[in-house]
Design a protein around this motif. Structure first.
Motif, PDB file in Angstrom:
ATOM      1  N   ALA A  55      -0.610   1.526  -2.822  1.00 50.49           N
ATOM      2  CA  ALA A  55       0.202   1.421  -1.610  1.00 50.49           C
ATOM      3  C   ALA A  55      -0.426   2.121  -0.410  1.00 50.49           C
ATOM      4  O   ALA A  55      -0.212   1.732   0.736  1.00 50.49           O
ATOM      5  CB  ALA A  55       1.599   1.983  -1.863  1.00 50.49           C
ATOM      6  N   ASP A  56      -1.214   3.172  -0.657  1.00 52.29           N
ATOM      7  CA  ASP A  56      -1.825   3.911   0.449  1.00 52.29           C
ATOM      8  C   ASP A  56      -3.198   3.380   0.826  1.00 52.29           C
ATOM      9  O   ASP A  56      -3.837   3.937   1.720  1.00 52.29           O
ATOM     10  CB  ASP A  56      -1.947   5.395   0.098  1.00 52.29           C
ATOM     11  N   THR A 115       3.394   4.916   6.097  1.00 57.54           N
ATOM     12  CA  THR A 115       2.620   5.418   4.967  1.00 57.54           C
ATOM     13  C   THR A 115       2.879   4.552   3.730  1.00 57.54           C
ATOM     14  O   THR A 115       3.802   3.731   3.717  1.00 57.54           O
ATOM     15  CB  THR A 115       3.016   6.865   4.639  1.00 57.54           C
ATOM     16  N   GLY A 116       2.102   4.776   2.692  1.00 56.82           N
ATOM     17  CA  GLY A 116       2.313   4.036   1.456  1.00 56.82           C
ATOM     18  C   GLY A 116       3.705   4.248   0.907  1.00 56.82           C
ATOM     19  O   GLY A 116       4.376   3.303   0.471  1.00 56.82           O
ATOM     20  N   ALA A 117       4.170   5.495   0.912  1.00 58.61           N
ATOM     21  CA  ALA A 117       5.506   5.807   0.403  1.00 58.61           C
ATOM     22  C   ALA A 117       6.589   5.118   1.227  1.00 58.61           C
ATOM     23  O   ALA A 117       7.585   4.615   0.690  1.00 58.61           O
ATOM     24  CB  ALA A 117       5.731   7.315   0.392  1.00 58.61           C
ATOM     25  N   GLU A 118       6.395   5.078   2.545  1.00 59.69           N
ATOM     26  CA  GLU A 118       7.375   4.419   3.417  1.00 59.69           C
ATOM     27  C   GLU A 118       7.394   2.914   3.164  1.00 59.69           C
ATOM     28  O   GLU A 118       8.463   2.291   3.193  1.00 59.69           O
ATOM     29  CB  GLU A 118       7.048   4.721   4.881  1.00 59.69           C
ATOM     30  N   LYS A 119       6.230   2.331   2.894  1.00 58.85           N
ATOM     31  CA  LYS A 119       6.183   0.907   2.578  1.00 58.85           C
ATOM     32  C   LYS A 119       6.875   0.614   1.245  1.00 58.85           C
ATOM     33  O   LYS A 119       7.625  -0.356   1.131  1.00 58.85           O
ATOM     34  CB  LYS A 119       4.728   0.423   2.537  1.00 58.85           C
ATOM     35  N   GLU A 120       6.604   1.441   0.260  1.00 58.09           N
ATOM     36  CA  GLU A 120       7.222   1.233  -1.050  1.00 58.09           C
ATOM     37  C   GLU A 120       8.738   1.333  -0.964  1.00 58.09           C
ATOM     38  O   GLU A 120       9.466   0.621  -1.653  1.00 58.09           O
ATOM     39  CB  GLU A 120       6.682   2.250  -2.054  1.00 58.09           C
ATOM     40  N   ALA A 121       9.228   2.233  -0.096  1.00 56.25           N
ATOM     41  CA  ALA A 121      10.674   2.388   0.078  1.00 56.25           C
ATOM     42  C   ALA A 121      11.299   1.111   0.638  1.00 56.25           C
ATOM     43  O   ALA A 121      12.487   0.841   0.416  1.00 56.25           O
ATOM     44  CB  ALA A 121      10.967   3.566   1.010  1.00 56.25           C
ATOM     45  N   THR A 137      -6.091   7.595  -4.312  1.00 57.81           N
ATOM     46  CA  THR A 137      -4.908   6.845  -3.872  1.00 57.81           C
ATOM     47  C   THR A 137      -4.598   5.682  -4.816  1.00 57.81           C
ATOM     48  O   THR A 137      -3.651   4.931  -4.573  1.00 57.81           O
ATOM     49  CB  THR A 137      -5.104   6.289  -2.457  1.00 57.81           C
TER      50      THR A 137
END
Length: 336
Positions: free
Chosen positions: A112-113, A205-211, A278
């Motif tokens: 994701a990142d 960010t990757g985490a924000e996209k995954e959310a 990552t």
């Protein structure tokens, strides 16, 4: 720590267990050609460089690099390539939606990142001002994971696609374009994304996209006919890949593997290490679970296809993508 000789013997022994008497199916072909990406460092490259695949499969393995997963699909359609390692799910979805008979064989990597879009620094646009992208020029490798992520992010931020000047560019070309000021935003992955970020910033960010449900993972793919004709060879290939991933995941061979992987990827050791930090390489049991190929992946692919249909990128989607996942060869692989 397992050395190269041990790894070769282990892979060959595992292949023999998988394939039974002497790789009878594999002997139907004298050599195979595998597609992969440069500047995309992965554990399988250690086995690639050291000839572990050739030894385990009993055939000559040729490797050819590509810039995008869409080109991998075209090469498999023409018969120039037998399998593709780390093809993005979106280009796979585009190909199968158009009727190409490809199959997913394993989850190559989750990242994701390491797949994103970068906005030129001079614009000073971030997630709070993403609406200011209207009217801007964007480099996007169409039909790829980066394209899917771009579409989902623009939808999230309410940016009308019609207001953008979207140019189809491979990630390396997009990186050069944003560096030269030819585009306002560029999307890509791997080494190209690292170069893009020298000239701008990501919106999420990757985490924000995954959310938001924007998953990013690649798969190993092959034409259904090739898998049907060579099931033992395919299973042996996946076995070697699983062993390389396990050696990396448990840390037992990282020091030995990293320099080889970096060189084969065309990267410095530091860049390869940072990139792989990552990455997630799921175990075989995880891949077979409902979280991945057992259930979620076909559902996710349907969502990707529907996004592409809604954006006008493809004319239609399949009713279901469950039949594009073939778990048979992977189930033959012992978990590491």
């Amino acid at each position: 720590m397992m050395n190269l000789k041990t790894m070769l013997k282990s892979a060959a022994a595992a292949a023999a267990l998988v394939t039974g008497a002497g790789m009878t199916q594999a002997q139907a072909v004298d050599e195979i050609t595998i597609a992969y990406f440069l500047e995309w460092p992965m554990p399988f490259q250690f086995a690639k460089v050291n000839g572990t695949y050739d030894a385990a499969l009993g055939v000559k393995v040729n490797w050819v690099s590509f810039d995008a997963g869409t080109a991998m699909s075209a090469a498999m359609a023409s018969g120039d390539v037998h399998m593709s390692v780390s093809q993005g799910v979106p280009p796979f979805v585009v190909a199968t939606s158009a009727g190409q008979d490809l199959q997913i064989l394993d989850v190559a990597v989750s990242y994701a990142d390491n797949d994103n879009c970068v906005v030129a620094a001079g614009l000073e646009i971030d997630k709070t001002t993403a609406g200011d992208l209207a009217g801007k020029k964007v480099a996007v490798p169409l039909g790829t994971a980066a394209h899917y992520g771009f579409l989902r992010q623009m939808d999230h931020f309410g940016v009308d696609l019609a207001s953008l000047d979207i140019v189809n560019m491979s990630p390396p070309d997009g990186a050069a374009a944003i560096a030269n000021g030819q585009v306002d935003m560029a999307c890509g992955w791997g080494g190209a994304l690292r170069r893009m970020q020298e000239f701008g910033n990501v919106l999420l960010t990757g985490a924000e996209k995954e959310a938001l449900g924007i998953l990013v993972f690649d798969v190993t793919t092959a034409p259904a006919s090739f898998v049907a004709e060579n099931p033992d060879l395919v299973a042996a290939f996946l076995q070697v890949t699983a062993e390389a991933n396990a050696a990396w995941n448990d840390g037992s061979m990282v020091a030995e593997m990293l320099p080889v992987i970096a060189q084969d990827s065309g990267m410095t050791i530091d860049a390869a290490r940072d990139t792989m930090a990552t990455f997630v390489f799921p175990s075989v049991s995880d891949q077979l679970s409902g979280a991945w190929l057992g259930a979620n992946a076909p559902t996710f692919m349907k969502g990707v296809a529907d996004v592409f249909v809604d954006s006008g990128s493809i004319p239609s989607a399949l009713d279901s993508y469950a039949d594009t996942v073939n778990l048979g060869p992977l189930k033959s692989v012992g978990d590491m």
